[in-house]
Design an enzyme around this catalytic site. Sequence first.
Site, PDB file in Angstrom:
ATOM      1  N   ARG A 290      -9.713  -8.475   6.747  1.00  0.00           N
ATOM      2  CA  ARG A 290      -8.486  -8.761   5.980  1.00  0.00           C
ATOM      3  C   ARG A 290      -8.315 -10.252   5.726  1.00  0.00           C
ATOM      4  O   ARG A 290      -7.371 -10.664   5.050  1.00  0.00           O
ATOM      5  CB  ARG A 290      -7.268  -8.251   6.753  1.00  0.00           C
ATOM      6  CG  ARG A 290      -7.230  -6.762   6.867  1.00  0.00           C
ATOM      7  CD  ARG A 290      -5.870  -6.151   6.868  1.00  0.00           C
ATOM      8  NE  ARG A 290      -4.855  -6.755   7.663  1.00  0.00           N
ATOM      9  CZ  ARG A 290      -4.116  -6.109   8.579  1.00  0.00           C
ATOM     10  NH1 ARG A 290      -4.352  -4.828   8.825  1.00  0.00           N
ATOM     11  NH2 ARG A 290      -3.147  -6.707   9.204  1.00  0.00           N
TER      12      ARG A 290
ATOM     13  N   ARG B 136      -8.773   3.183   7.479  1.00  0.00           N
ATOM     14  CA  ARG B 136      -7.893   4.292   7.862  1.00  0.00           C
ATOM     15  C   ARG B 136      -8.573   5.646   7.600  1.00  0.00           C
ATOM     16  O   ARG B 136      -9.659   5.857   8.068  1.00  0.00           O
ATOM     17  CB  ARG B 136      -6.533   4.193   7.161  1.00  0.00           C
ATOM     18  CG  ARG B 136      -5.780   2.914   7.490  1.00  0.00           C
ATOM     19  CD  ARG B 136      -4.347   3.028   7.129  1.00  0.00           C
ATOM     20  NE  ARG B 136      -4.194   3.509   5.757  1.00  0.00           N
ATOM     21  CZ  ARG B 136      -3.050   3.946   5.247  1.00  0.00           C
ATOM     22  NH1 ARG B 136      -1.960   3.958   5.979  1.00  0.00           N
ATOM     23  NH2 ARG B 136      -2.977   4.353   4.004  1.00  0.00           N
TER      24      ARG B 136
ATOM     25  N   GLY C 166       2.523   3.014   2.296  1.00  0.00           N
ATOM     26  CA  GLY C 166       3.813   3.002   2.993  1.00  0.00           C
ATOM     27  C   GLY C 166       4.860   2.257   2.181  1.00  0.00           C
ATOM     28  O   GLY C 166       5.995   2.742   1.981  1.00  0.00           O
TER      29      GLY C 166
ATOM     30  N   ASP D 140      -8.158  -1.115   2.071  1.00  0.00           N
ATOM     31  CA  ASP D 140      -8.710   0.236   2.257  1.00  0.00           C
ATOM     32  C   ASP D 140      -9.049   0.944   0.945  1.00  0.00           C
ATOM     33  O   ASP D 140      -9.775   1.937   0.952  1.00  0.00           O
ATOM     34  CB  ASP D 140      -7.701   1.113   3.025  1.00  0.00           C
ATOM     35  CG  ASP D 140      -7.278   0.500   4.339  1.00  0.00           C
ATOM     36  OD1 ASP D 140      -8.082  -0.218   4.956  1.00  0.00           O
ATOM     37  OD2 ASP D 140      -6.114   0.719   4.753  1.00  0.00           O
TER      38      ASP D 140
ATOM     39  N   THR E 271      -4.339  -3.151  -0.928  1.00  0.00           N
ATOM     40  CA  THR E 271      -4.869  -2.718   0.372  1.00  0.00           C
ATOM     41  C   THR E 271      -6.379  -2.911   0.392  1.00  0.00           C
ATOM     42  O   THR E 271      -7.060  -2.614  -0.599  1.00  0.00           O
ATOM     43  CB  THR E 271      -4.558  -1.249   0.754  1.00  0.00           C
ATOM     44  OG1 THR E 271      -5.354  -0.922   1.898  1.00  0.00           O
ATOM     45  CG2 THR E 271      -4.842  -0.233  -0.312  1.00  0.00           C
TER      46      THR E 271
ATOM     47  N   GLY F 146       0.825  -1.204   0.000  1.00  0.00           N
ATOM     48  CA  GLY F 146       0.000   0.000   0.000  1.00  0.00           C
ATOM     49  C   GLY F 146       0.860   1.254   0.000  1.00  0.00           C
ATOM     50  O   GLY F 146       2.018   1.227  -0.454  1.00  0.00           O
TER      51      GLY F 146
HETATM   52  O1  F6P Z   1      -4.416  -0.820   5.960  1.00  0.00           O
HETATM   53  C1  F6P Z   1      -5.122  -1.958   6.315  1.00  0.00           C
HETATM   54  C2  F6P Z   1      -5.620  -1.873   7.735  1.00  0.00           C
HETATM   55  O2  F6P Z   1      -6.353  -3.035   8.033  1.00  0.00           O
HETATM   56  C3  F6P Z   1      -6.434  -0.629   8.071  1.00  0.00           C
HETATM   57  O3  F6P Z   1      -7.736  -0.680   7.574  1.00  0.00           O
HETATM   58  C4  F6P Z   1      -6.318  -0.588   9.563  1.00  0.00           C
HETATM   59  O4  F6P Z   1      -6.498   0.712  10.056  1.00  0.00           O
HETATM   60  C5  F6P Z   1      -4.914  -1.068   9.801  1.00  0.00           C
HETATM   61  O5  F6P Z   1      -4.532  -1.801   8.641  1.00  0.00           O
HETATM   62  C6  F6P Z   1      -4.743  -1.934  11.014  1.00  0.00           C
HETATM   63  O6  F6P Z   1      -3.400  -2.234  11.176  1.00  0.00           O
HETATM   64  P1  F6P Z   1      -2.838  -3.357  12.153  1.00  0.00           P
HETATM   65  O7  F6P Z   1      -3.010  -4.678  11.481  1.00  0.00           O
HETATM   66  O8  F6P Z   1      -1.421  -2.982  12.332  1.00  0.00           O
HETATM   67  O9  F6P Z   1      -3.649  -3.288  13.408  1.00  0.00           O
END
Ligand code: F6P
Length: 387
Positions: free
Chosen positions: A314, A210, A143, A166, A164, A141
């Site tokens: 996810r 996000r 980053g 998102d 992603t 994504g």
């Molecule tokens: O970017 C994907 C995502 O699932 C976002 O929707 C969410 O804010 C973030 O990653 C959560 O990250 P982590 O898995 O580090 O909690």
Amino acid sequence: MKTTRLGDPAPPKASPAARGQSRSQKGIKSIAVMTGGGDCPGLNAVIRAVTKTAINKFGLEVWGIEDGFLGLIEDRMHMLSYNEVSNILTVGGTILGSSNTANPSAYKIKVGKKVKTSDVSAQCIKALKNRNIDALICIGGDGTMTSAARFAKNGLTVMGVPKTIDNDLYGTDITFGFNTAVTTATEAIDKVHTTASSHHRVMIVEVMGRYAGWIALHSGVASGADIILIPEIPYQRDKICESVLSRSRRGKRFSIVVVAEGAKEKGGEIVISKKLKYSPDPVRLGGIANVLVEQINECAGLDCRAVILGHIQRGGTPTPFDRVLATNFGHMALELLMKGVKGHLVVLRGGELSSIPLSQVAGKIKTIPKNHHLIKAALAVGTSFGV
Ligand code: F6P
């Protein structure tokens, strides 16, 4: 150092013509592939498409970097065999592992009690050069693409593939993983309808995304949510209450609210669930649904419950749409590399596959324009955005 896996049958050989073309024209004989950031349905489908295309069509050697940029920094990678990428099309997650805490240009390490930040990009490039790897495919994504753009600037041959759930990656209409996340969220929202209507409640379902409301907008429209709250349109709590109370007056004694984790009240603050010490992007959002329970209960006097879907969005097998998109993206990444394109991100725009320079993508995100056609359609069928 080359490694082979005992017991693996020899991969199918590329035709001499294909080999000759790839090697003499562009000089790429060996590539590496990595998956960065949060896991996402369809990552394995891209790894499969990249590796099979590279071996079958271009006769390349393919290395899999373990755990995203962390594996590159720590020099952890292995050669991918044809067999290792077979039977993974439908499998969620990533066989390579991923990490969203390692940024090569600002890598944080603990030295005694202190945290030291250093640029380890040159070390990463050296790890690839030591294995005669000519090009790096970064699946990730914003980053990951920001780091990929820096590597491209430093002279590495890089190709990005947009991932992603998102759907907030700049430059492409859609990322793989989004369709699966929307499908999962929609199924969950459909299920809370029964409790909402049986108990005359306001059910508030929080989805990920996000700082962009794509998952909320799409799953909200797909499930017929009464109210959709997205970061792009800060809400007013009295408008939400007006909306649920007017439904009650019409005999609809329940409401479904879909809220993006990044949504906030007009003039209010975004809700942060935690801050990660070692992450390049330390803020984790979450918890706005609990805030809304209190706000709606207070102003509308209705029984409210929060459901936070979290990482379930996810997980699981990618939808057929995402399997197809991931395969197209992975194949296109290889085709472009072998044509000599570098430092680009593969994108889908207006239904057409193409690519754009990573420098145009780095450091940006794609949010929902306020005049988006789906917002207009949702408003037309009576959905409130809390304004
Ligand atoms: O970017 C994907 C995502 O699932 C976002 O929707 C969410 O804010 C973030 O990653 C959560 O990250 P982590 O898995 O580090 O909690």
